[in-house]
Design a protein around this motif. Sequence first.
Motif, PDB file in Angstrom:
ATOM      1  N   GLU A 211       0.837  -1.194   0.000  1.00 48.88           N
ATOM      2  CA  GLU A 211       0.000   0.000   0.000  1.00 48.88           C
ATOM      3  C   GLU A 211       0.876   1.249   0.000  1.00 48.88           C
ATOM      4  OE1 GLU A 211      -2.898  -0.112   3.086  1.00 48.88           O
ATOM      5  OE2 GLU A 211      -3.968  -1.825   2.215  1.00 48.88           O
ATOM      6  N   ARG A 212       0.602   2.126  -0.939  1.00 48.34           N
ATOM      7  CA  ARG A 212       1.406   3.336  -1.082  1.00 48.34           C
ATOM      8  C   ARG A 212       1.397   4.180   0.187  1.00 48.34           C
ATOM      9  NH1 ARG A 212       3.276   5.500  -5.759  1.00 48.34           N
ATOM     10  NH2 ARG A 212       4.112   7.616  -5.608  1.00 48.34           N
ATOM     11  N   SER A 213       0.280   4.195   0.890  1.00 46.00           N
ATOM     12  CA  SER A 213       0.150   5.019   2.092  1.00 46.00           C
ATOM     13  C   SER A 213       1.086   4.577   3.211  1.00 46.00           C
ATOM     14  CB  SER A 213      -1.296   4.991   2.597  1.00 46.00           C
ATOM     15  OG  SER A 213      -1.682   3.655   2.914  1.00 46.00           O
ATOM     16  N   ALA A 214       1.606   3.346   3.129  1.00 48.24           N
ATOM     17  CA  ALA A 214       2.497   2.833   4.181  1.00 48.24           C
ATOM     18  C   ALA A 214       3.947   3.226   3.959  1.00 48.24           C
ATOM     19  CB  ALA A 214       2.387   1.317   4.258  1.00 48.24           C
ATOM     20  N   ARG A 215       4.260   3.756   2.792  1.00 50.70           N
ATOM     21  CA  ARG A 215       5.647   4.123   2.517  1.00 50.70           C
ATOM     22  C   ARG A 215       6.098   5.266   3.428  1.00 50.70           C
ATOM     23  NH1 ARG A 215       5.905   4.616  -4.103  1.00 50.70           N
ATOM     24  NH2 ARG A 215       4.807   2.663  -4.604  1.00 50.70           N
ATOM     25  N   PRO A 217       7.436   8.794   4.297  1.00 51.53           N
ATOM     26  CA  PRO A 217       7.419  10.032   3.512  1.00 51.53           C
ATOM     27  C   PRO A 217       8.836  10.492   3.184  1.00 51.53           C
ATOM     28  CG  PRO A 217       6.915  10.488   5.817  1.00 51.53           C
ATOM     29  CD  PRO A 217       6.945   8.992   5.684  1.00 51.53           C
ATOM     30  N   GLU A 305       4.120  -1.845   7.497  1.00 47.09           N
ATOM     31  CA  GLU A 305       2.796  -1.733   6.896  1.00 47.09           C
ATOM     32  C   GLU A 305       1.680  -2.076   7.876  1.00 47.09           C
ATOM     33  OE1 GLU A 305       2.593  -2.623   2.465  1.00 47.09           O
ATOM     34  OE2 GLU A 305       4.196  -3.980   3.095  1.00 47.09           O
TER      35      GLU A 305
END
Length: 324
Positions: A211-215, A217, A305
């Motif tokens: 999931e991209r949101s878990a990368r 920042p 994640e």
Amino acid sequence: MSQPFAAALVAAACVVVIGVAVFVWVLLRQPRQLIRAEYGRQRRRLRLAVHRVRIDGLRWCWTERTGTDASAPTLVMLHGYTGSKENWYRLVPELDARYRLVMPDLPGWGDSERIADADHGFVAEAAHVAAFLRHLDAGPVVLLGHSMGGGIAALVAAKHPDLVARVGLLDAAGVHFEDNAFGLAVLDGRNPFGIENTASMEQYMSVLFHERSARPPLPWPGAIAFVRHRRAEAAFEQSVLDRIGRSDERFAPGDAAGDIRQPAVLIWGAHDAVIDPSAMALYAQRMPQARQVLLDRSGHMTLMEQPREVADAVHWLIERGTPA
């Protein structure tokens, strides 16, 4: 505009220009400094202490959270390939405050010492970790390992049962899993984690995280610093990957897993594009006492994640896991 005021504006502008120039120089010459600054911010927020000690001739660096109960277990957490101790930071708030948490940089990685031409394969690193655990003198520990660190943890648990009370393997390397693009690239002598530019960094992140949101920042200029740092690491990374992915010891952790008798848990991301989830069943065949936990919203970086679900599995391991 008065002359003194104009002069002050010019002086202020010069200070800003000089400051930006110095910042850019540091970024270009020492990109890891910017990364270290962000890691330091995370460490302070979690109230982790930094330790640096020489053990058997190697300088180790680790971060640590003191537990609230001296009788509670010590958890030692080993990061994976291209990783560092900071990979575990999202898990820290989810783990019981009673536990002492120890997160080392493995020799050659992060802030621990790298010796030119040293062996950084599974077997050599497992020997270093055993020496590290003896230095901690915390009694048998709960040993967690992710990816490459999982393979190392399996070897340590099998070869040094006096040092390891319980073991958790997260997306662990060291067994022959079903073919995927990552594994085939490694066998072909390439580094699928190599980063040359922002495009290859995007590919790297997409392979690691489901999931991209878990990368994590990486706002500007963090992405630039990360790319420059990884470019500088390319030769070392390739040498380690050749050792753990293509040499005669690439399956040493799986071969040793049959000797693991401690309570164990296997944690995998259902969408792991690095170590295919089929590897979990192969480890489980050799560790029948191990509980298997498949996380449906995770790729390879389960500890980042789905940290709460990973913590739940670790708590089960400590409180209810039974030996073979």
